[in-house]
Design an enzyme around this catalytic site. Structure first.
Site, PDB file in Angstrom:
ATOM      1  N   GLU A   6      -5.257  -7.914  -4.055  1.00 27.99           N
ATOM      2  CA  GLU A   6      -4.559  -8.098  -2.778  1.00 27.99           C
ATOM      3  C   GLU A   6      -3.892  -6.603  -2.941  1.00 27.99           C
ATOM      4  O   GLU A   6      -3.782  -5.798  -3.737  1.00 27.99           O
ATOM      5  CB  GLU A   6      -3.035  -9.015  -3.000  1.00 27.99           C
ATOM      6  CG  GLU A   6      -2.500  -8.940  -1.596  1.00 27.99           C
ATOM      7  CD  GLU A   6      -1.566  -9.962  -1.605  1.00 27.99           C
ATOM      8  OE1 GLU A   6      -1.996 -11.230  -1.769  1.00 27.99           O
ATOM      9  OE2 GLU A   6      -0.302  -9.845  -1.437  1.00 27.99           O
ATOM     10  N   ASP A  44      -1.392  -4.410  -0.437  1.00 24.40           N
ATOM     11  CA  ASP A  44      -0.178  -4.778   0.512  1.00 24.40           C
ATOM     12  C   ASP A  44       0.483  -3.328   1.085  1.00 24.40           C
ATOM     13  O   ASP A  44       0.918  -2.873   0.517  1.00 24.40           O
ATOM     14  CB  ASP A  44       0.896  -5.425  -0.201  1.00 24.40           C
ATOM     15  CG  ASP A  44       0.656  -6.606  -0.841  1.00 24.40           C
ATOM     16  OD1 ASP A  44       0.009  -7.604  -0.277  1.00 24.40           O
ATOM     17  OD2 ASP A  44       1.219  -7.034  -1.766  1.00 24.40           O
ATOM     18  N   GLU A  67       4.093  -3.774   3.352  1.00 24.29           N
ATOM     19  CA  GLU A  67       5.108  -4.622   3.928  1.00 24.29           C
ATOM     20  C   GLU A  67       5.995  -3.711   4.419  1.00 24.29           C
ATOM     21  O   GLU A  67       6.513  -2.831   3.911  1.00 24.29           O
ATOM     22  CB  GLU A  67       5.727  -5.464   2.918  1.00 24.29           C
ATOM     23  CG  GLU A  67       4.728  -6.479   2.594  1.00 24.29           C
ATOM     24  CD  GLU A  67       5.477  -7.572   1.418  1.00 24.29           C
ATOM     25  OE1 GLU A  67       6.676  -7.635   1.280  1.00 24.29           O
ATOM     26  OE2 GLU A  67       4.647  -8.354   0.774  1.00 24.29           O
TER      27      GLU A  67
END
Ligand SMILES: *[C@@H]1O[C@H](CO)[C@@H](O)[C@H](O)[C@H]1NC(C)=O
Length: 295
Positions: A101, A103, A105
């Site tokens: 993953e 990311d 955010e």
């Protein structure tokens, strides 16, 4: 209809069809909304996507394609005003217990207080590689471009073309790197007021709901993965005339940071980084993770 009017109408149809082909990279074409019912909306003929969050639910979308390496750009305009407690995510993930993953955010805040841009990388299910930044602009006023370059040598996070973080492939030094699991792109807007803003101290103010984040201009130069035919590398923005120029359009696969890019990362990290797992000695009392000494 007279022949003349018919001709005009026909030319109009041809013109719009042509525009559709040239500016491929359309939310209808590239994404599907996955949860939150009508809180996720594709608007303006596929050029705008909005997610919203209210007390009952957040919302999200994902790419139709799975990718194995790529350079992804997406423009976001984050929840304005009092966005405390909300989190807007934009990430690549292969899902599952040994997922890879990458990311981004965005942790909301009270009006006028800074958002936090949180980044992380997971390989084979293991993350714990967080770096967090403030931004050098108000991310709720306009659209800004957030990019992920993921190629076999490194992962580079950029904001408006300025690289802020590089995670190098140090597999030769025993550090796991995402390189064999295809990933989809995901995005969501949800309530995380148990941790997002000042570590959970500031709660979501539901009188301000619904909260809305907006998206534009997705562009992927990427290798699209399919279980039947393997990986095929191209650009979603490709027009029919450029489809043969494959080798030159795949420079992203070998792209790395030049001296100028390294200088920009140092600038972003010196001025805007507020958390780096590599320097968190409380968390890693036995010494920072191995990749930190090669940064
Ligand atoms: C919110 O604002 C406070 C006060 O300026 C700051 O400490 C915090 O890092 C900001 N961002 C988040 C997501 O908590």
């Amino acid at each position: 209809m007279t022949n003349y009017k018919f001709l005009i109408w026909f030319l109009f149809l041809v013109a719009t069809a042509f525009v559709g082909v040239t500016y491929a990279g359309n939310f209808y074409q590239d994404f599907e909304t996955t949860w939150g019912d009508n809180r996720a909306k594709i608007l303006e003929n596929g050029n705008l996507l909005t997610l919203s969050l209210d007390k009952a639910s957040g919302s999200g979308f994902r790419s139709k394609n799975e990718y194995l390496f790529g350079k992804f750009d997406l423009k976001l305009k984050l929840v304005p005003g009092n966005s405390a407690g909300t989190v807007t995510t934009y990430y690549l993930s292969s899902l599952g217990s040994t997922h890879d993953e990458i990311d981004f955010e965005f942790l909301g805040n009270l009006s006028g207080d800074p958002y936090i841009l949180h980044t992380n990388v997971f390989a084979q299910g293991k993350g714990n590689k967080e770096q967090q930044f403030y931004l050098w602009f108000d991310p709720t006023k306009d659209f800004h471009t957030y990019s992920i370059l993921w190629n076999p040598q490194s992962i580079i996070f950029s904001v408006d073309g300025t690289p802020i973080r590089e995670f190098k492939n140090l597999a030769s030094k025993g550090v796991s790197f995402p390189k064999s699991q295809a990933m989809r792109m995901y995005s969501s807007l949800w309530n995380a007021d148990d941790w997002a803003t000042r570590g959970g101290l500031v709660k979501t103010d539901w009188t301000q709901a619904p909260f809305t984040a907006s998206y534009r201009n997705f562009n992927a130069q990427a290798c699209v993965w399919s279980s039947s035919s393997g990986s095929s590398c191209s650009s979603s923005k490709k027009s029919p005339s450029s489809s043969s120029s494959s080798s030159s359009s795949q420079s992203w696969l070998r792209e790395s940071l030049d001296a100028n890019g390294q200088a920009k990362i140092r600038w972003a990290q010196k001025n805007y980084m507020i958390y780096n797992y590599c320097t968190d000695t409380k968390r890693f009392p036995q010494g920072s993770p191995p990749e930190c000494s090669f940064a």
